[in-house]
Enzyme design. Structure first.
Site, PDB file in Angstrom:
ATOM      1  N   ASP A  44      -7.009   2.057   6.223  1.00 32.19           N
ATOM      2  CA  ASP A  44      -7.513   0.479   6.235  1.00 32.19           C
ATOM      3  C   ASP A  44      -8.691   0.583   7.128  1.00 32.19           C
ATOM      4  OD1 ASP A  44      -6.224   0.451   8.839  1.00 32.19           O
ATOM      5  OD2 ASP A  44      -4.996  -1.293   8.235  1.00 32.19           O
ATOM      6  N   LYS A  97      -5.666   2.662  -1.224  1.00 38.54           N
ATOM      7  CA  LYS A  97      -5.031   2.090   0.006  1.00 38.54           C
ATOM      8  C   LYS A  97      -3.813   1.764  -0.428  1.00 38.54           C
ATOM      9  CE  LYS A  97      -5.326  -1.460   2.374  1.00 38.54           C
ATOM     10  NZ  LYS A  97      -5.692  -2.437   2.977  1.00 38.54           N
TER      11      LYS A  97
END
Ligand code: SF4
Length: 218
Positions: free
Chosen positions: A139, A121
């Protein structure tokens, strides 16, 4: 699951709602962004921005983080969750930047992901925001919204969510959509109190319709 046509409608509506969505972590360069994203794991962007306001005045280069005692860096970021681990990772990643990249943040996801404390991420966010590489960083907000809307399945892993979004959304829209989904999840389709009753996507959203039916029975 939503059809391609439905997903296009979703993309248009969230663009209408959040046309200027962008990374909310305050930074002036790729290095500051990298540090801010590492600090933001399991922590709000607002708190990270509060801490980095002073942090970035004191620490400007990878050398600055390596040249102070670990305890001092820990003290400087102690209001952030997991600060002990994050301090160690930041020092490690700064050492790698100095030794392998001449103190410069690499610009590919593959290289970024090799740095301490940088997962998929974080690498996606930095590659996309700092270097303009198309990416969809998943996320907690992106995952929740994609699942509630039925773009992905509830049982999908984070990686599966990312791959599904990349398959279903045109590549040139990945980065913008990533920011808009975050804004949509952060300010509208919130974890505890999604605003289904005023949601422009309610017609398409089974989860929202379920919630509305439930609340009308109460
Ligand atoms: S209808 Fe509710 S659950 Fe569905 S996207 Fe909108 S706010 Fe989220």
């Amino acid at each position: 699951m939503l059809t391609k046509k439905d997903i296009n409608i979703v993309l248009e509506k969230i663009e209408d709602m959040f046309p200027d969505a962008e990374c909310e972590l305050v930074h002036d360069n790729p290095f500051e962004l990298l540090i801010a994203v590492v600090l933001s794991a399991q922590c709000t962007d607002a708190l990270v921005n509060k801490v980095t306001e002073d942090l970035f005045k004191k620490y400007k280069t990878p050398e600055d983080y390596v040249n102070v005692p670990l305890e001092e860096l820990q003290r400087d970021i102690r209001s952030i969750g997991l600060y002990r681990n994050k301090s160690k990772n930041i020092r490690k990643l700064c050492t790698t930047l100095i030794e392998e990249y001449g103190g410069v943040v690499p610009n590919t996801k593959q290289e970024l992901e090799k740095l301490a404390g940088v997962g998929r991420k974080t690498a996606n966010v930095v590659a996309s925001v700092a270097f303009g590489e198309p990416a969809i960083a998943v996320d907690t907000h992106v995952e929740r919204v994609a699942k509630r809307l039925g773009i992905c399945r509830w049982k999908d892993s984070v990686l599966e969510v990312e791959k599904t979004l990349m398959r279903k959304i045109p590549k040139e829209e990945w980065s913008n959509t990533h920011h808009r989904l975050i804004f949509f999840g952060r300010y509208h389709c919130k974890a505890k109190s999604p605003q289904c009753e005023i949601c422009p996507l309610l017609d398409l959203c089974r989860e929202g319709q379920k919630r509305m039916r439930k609340s009308s029975k109460v």
